[in-house]
Design an enzyme around this catalytic site. Structure first.
Site, short mmCIF file in Angstrom:
data_model
loop_
_atom_site.label_atom_id
_atom_site.label_comp_id
_atom_site.label_asym_id
_atom_site.label_seq_id
_atom_site.Cartn_x
_atom_site.Cartn_y
_atom_site.Cartn_z
N HIS A 106 0.79 -1.31 -0.17
CA HIS A 106 0.16 -0.05 -0.04
C HIS A 106 0.98 1.14 0.01
O HIS A 106 0.62 2.42 -0.91
CB HIS A 106 -0.98 -0.05 1.22
CG HIS A 106 -1.70 1.39 1.46
ND1 HIS A 106 -2.87 1.50 0.74
CD2 HIS A 106 -1.48 2.24 2.13
CE1 HIS A 106 -3.24 2.82 1.23
NE2 HIS A 106 -2.41 3.24 1.97
N GLU A 107 1.83 1.20 0.77
CA GLU A 107 2.65 2.56 0.92
C GLU A 107 3.39 2.65 -0.50
O GLU A 107 3.84 3.72 -0.79
CB GLU A 107 3.81 2.29 2.11
CG GLU A 107 3.01 2.40 3.16
CD GLU A 107 2.17 3.56 3.63
OE1 GLU A 107 2.50 4.51 3.07
OE2 GLU A 107 1.27 3.22 4.24
N HIS A 110 1.76 4.43 -2.82
CA HIS A 110 1.60 5.92 -2.58
C HIS A 110 2.94 6.41 -3.48
O HIS A 110 3.08 7.52 -4.06
CB HIS A 110 1.90 6.41 -1.26
CG HIS A 110 0.53 6.24 -0.60
ND1 HIS A 110 -0.62 6.80 -1.04
CD2 HIS A 110 0.07 5.71 0.75
CE1 HIS A 110 -1.69 6.67 -0.10
NE2 HIS A 110 -1.22 5.87 0.77
#
Length: 235
Positions: A106-107, A110
């Site tokens: 998920h990071e 980003h």
């Protein structure tokens, strides 16, 4: 709090909006913690750590300028677009669980958003200084307005400044949802996680997304309370 106009001392009906917001955020927080704890015990078949998975994802996306660093705490994982650093928490960094790999991916989502100039991420970053300014001054200005015989200009200004926080949280929603979508797509395409593991990671990321939805809902309820509370000053 007593403001006159028919309300009882230290209480008014709009407090229920604050209570509802608090309950929503507490439920969301408990959900993400319990979901993460459940799948933190499920190790991935690949056996790679979350940090290794993050490196594989970043390099696969052509991102070699993003550093991966460890940060203290649990679920404190984040990506800093200014320094191009992906921080993985103590509970994530060396873990081989599907939960940790999902969070790390998920990071990475980003970081990929940053590299691809994803518009909502750019908008969120651009309004941060204004939001911080508004967040710091909104309540003091409202209180000063109340003390100055309900100065409507100051109260309205304070409410407008507070609404910037709501705007920030609303912009954050597509940023977080998109990062999770990217993460799950990459984890599946790269076979870092098998289908059954991908389903587990999806549950973790959905639970995490609920915390952002809950935060936005709580802020909207607080804004609604301010509008209801001070919108009757001329009645």
């Amino acid at each position: 709090m007593y403001y006159g106009y028919g309300y009882g001392m230290y209480w008014d009906p709009t407090y229920f909006l604050v209570i509802i917001g608090l309950i929503i955020t507490m439920i969301a927080s408990a959900k993400v913690k319990s979901t993460y704890a459940r799948y933190e015990r499920v190790c991935s078949h690949s056996g790679i750590t979350a940090a290794q998975a993050a490196e594989q994802i970043l390099h696969g996306a052509g991102l070699y300028n993003v550093r991966i660093e460890r940060i203290s705490g649990q679920l404190t994982d984040n990506y800093d677009p200014r320094s191009k650093v992906l921080h993985l928490s103590d509970s994530t960094f060396r873990s081989t669980s599907v939960a940790a790999i999902g969070v790390a991916a998920h990071e990475c989502g980003h970081a990929i958003q940053d590299a691809r100039d994803y518009a909502p991420l750019r908008i969120r970053g651009a309004i941060v200084p204004v939001v911080n300014f508004g967040s710091a001054l909104s309540w003091p200005i409202i209180l000063v307005g109340v003390l100055l015989s309900f100065n409507q200009f100051l109260i309205t200004l304070g409410i407008i400044l507070f609404s910037l926080t709501v705007l920030f949280q609303l912009v954050t929603l597509p940023v977080e949802f998109n990062a999770s979508s990217r993460a799950l797509q990459i984890l599946g395409d790269s076979h870092i996680l098998y289908d059954d593991e991908l389903s587990s990671a999806r549950k973790v990321l959905k639970a995490a997304a609920l915390t952002y939805v809950a935060g936005a809902a709580a802020s909207i309820l607080q804004l609604l309370r301010l509008i209801l509370l001070f919108g009757r000053r001329d009645d």
